[in-house]
Every structure is written in C-alpha cells, then in structure tokens.
Design a protein around this motif. Structure first.
Motif, PDB file in Angstrom:
ATOM      1  N   CYS A 171      27.217  61.328  28.789  1.00 28.33           N
ATOM      2  CA  CYS A 171      27.975  60.474  27.858  1.00 28.33           C
ATOM      3  C   CYS A 171      27.349  59.097  27.661  1.00 28.33           C
ATOM      4  N   HIS A 172      26.634  58.598  28.675  1.00 31.53           N
ATOM      5  CA  HIS A 172      26.006  57.277  28.572  1.00 31.53           C
ATOM      6  C   HIS A 172      24.828  57.269  27.599  1.00 31.53           C
ATOM      7  N   LYS A 173      24.372  58.454  27.189  1.00 31.83           N
ATOM      8  CA  LYS A 173      23.258  58.545  26.237  1.00 31.83           C
ATOM      9  C   LYS A 173      23.700  59.085  24.876  1.00 31.83           C
ATOM     10  N   SER A 200      28.697  52.285  19.672  1.00 32.80           N
ATOM     11  CA  SER A 200      28.343  52.914  20.947  1.00 32.80           C
ATOM     12  C   SER A 200      26.858  53.277  20.990  1.00 32.80           C
TER      13      SER A 200
END
Length: 207
Positions: A171-173, A200
């Motif tokens: 999710c961080h990418k 984001s």
C-alpha cells in the motif's frame, strides 16, 4: 503440469536503476491503453504479462504449447514461468529504456515477492480501480481466445481474491486511479500518479 523453465541474465536490468512500475487493475480495466500512451510519450517500455504469455503460445514453442494447454483448462500459469517470461523481456529491452511499465502483473503475492527478490524492487504501483460489473461488461465485448463467459468470471474472481492482497501489502507504493471512465480522461491522472502530483502520489518517478 510441468512447464519448461529458462535461465535469464538480469545483470543489465539490475544495473540500469530505471524505475519499474506495475500497472495493476482487474481484467478489462484498460491497463494496456494507458501503458501505450506512457510508452509513446515517455520512452517507457511497456510489457504486458498477458500479451507476453499469448505471444509465447502463438510462437509454437515447447513452452508455448504447454502454456496453451494450461490456459485452455483455465488453470493459472506457475509464478516461476510468468517471471521467466517477464524477465526475458526486460533483459531484451532494458538498453535505452527510461523505465518499465508492467501490466497484468503480479497476479498474486507469490509473483510480487518473487519479482522483488529475483529481479528488482518495484518503484511504484498504479491501481486502475473499476467495479467488477464493469470488468465483466468490458470483457464480454472482447474476443481473446481465453475470454469465454466462464473464464471471464473466473478471471475477475482471481483478481479479487489473489491480486487485491498485493495492493494491501504494498500500500505504501500504491497510487489509486479511478478507471471507470473513458480512457482519455484517465491518462492525465495516471501521468500525475507517476509525477507525484496526486495526493497519495509519493515522489516523482517520471519527468
């Protein structure tokens, strides 16, 4: 069913340091169209795992015939074989590439983790978000040999059960883009997702 394996020299890919972007979305979400725009405008190499697999099938090679039998039965191609084919294409096209756009990949966490371990870490993941009903509607209008009604429903189910967990883990990418609209309306947001201009979006990976 065993499928032939091939060893790939990835030295040049690993040394290139170019960005690697996974374009992830359910079947029929328009990944290929968006990748073609980026390939033309920004010199990124577009690799579609589905197209690479189909090309291998049509080549008539031993591995291609083995893949055809799997696809005809609606079975999944082993992660190692998909990785072999993607790696071969990356090694063949890395020279002069500004980066890689890999669409239709990874299918699941196994493919994602093996890609990062055996090839290179992914730089950015763009999720083309689209409702499952729209995926089915779009696929029914296409005519690939693996697009029969039962196969379509199975592909959508596989995406939701196997691929969505990849987006959760990484999710961080991930940058999500609404793909439930005409392709020309989507492209500006896909570009912004790579330029780090969405909320984001993270850092820029494309100029």
């Amino acid at each position: 069913m065993d499928v032939e394996r091939k060893e790939v020299d990835l030295t040049k890919v690993k040394e290139s340091g170019v960005p690697v972007v996974w374009i992830v979305g359910g079947p029929g979400s328009g990944r290929g169209t968006q990748c073609e725009h980026l390939q033309i405008k920004h010199n990124y190499v577009h690799l579609s795992s589905g197209d690479l697999l189909r090309h291998e099938v049509m080549s008539g090679s031993k591995r291609g015939l083995q893949l055809y039998k799997l696809m005809e039965m609606g079975e999944l191609v082993p992660a190692e074989v998909v990785l072999d084919i993607v790696a071969e294409a990356m090694a063949a096209k890395v020279q002069g590439a500004a980066g890689f756009l890999i669409d239709g990949f990874p299918l699941d966490l196994e493919e994602a983790e093996k890609f990062e371990k055996q090839i290179v870490p992914v730089t950015r993941i763009i999720e083309l978000d689209i409702p499952s009903e729209e995926m089915i509607s779009r696929l029914e209008k296409r005519a690939n040999f693996d697009d029969k009604k039962e196969a379509i429903l199975k592909r959508v189910e596989i995406y939701e059960k196997k691929t969505l967990p990849v987006l959760e883990k990484y999710c961080h990418k991930v940058v999500k883009v609404n793909a439930n609209r005409p392709a020309p309306d989507i492209f500006p947001d896909v570009l912004k997702a790579l330029q780090g201009e969405l909320e984001s979006g993270g850092r820029a990976v494309i100029n």
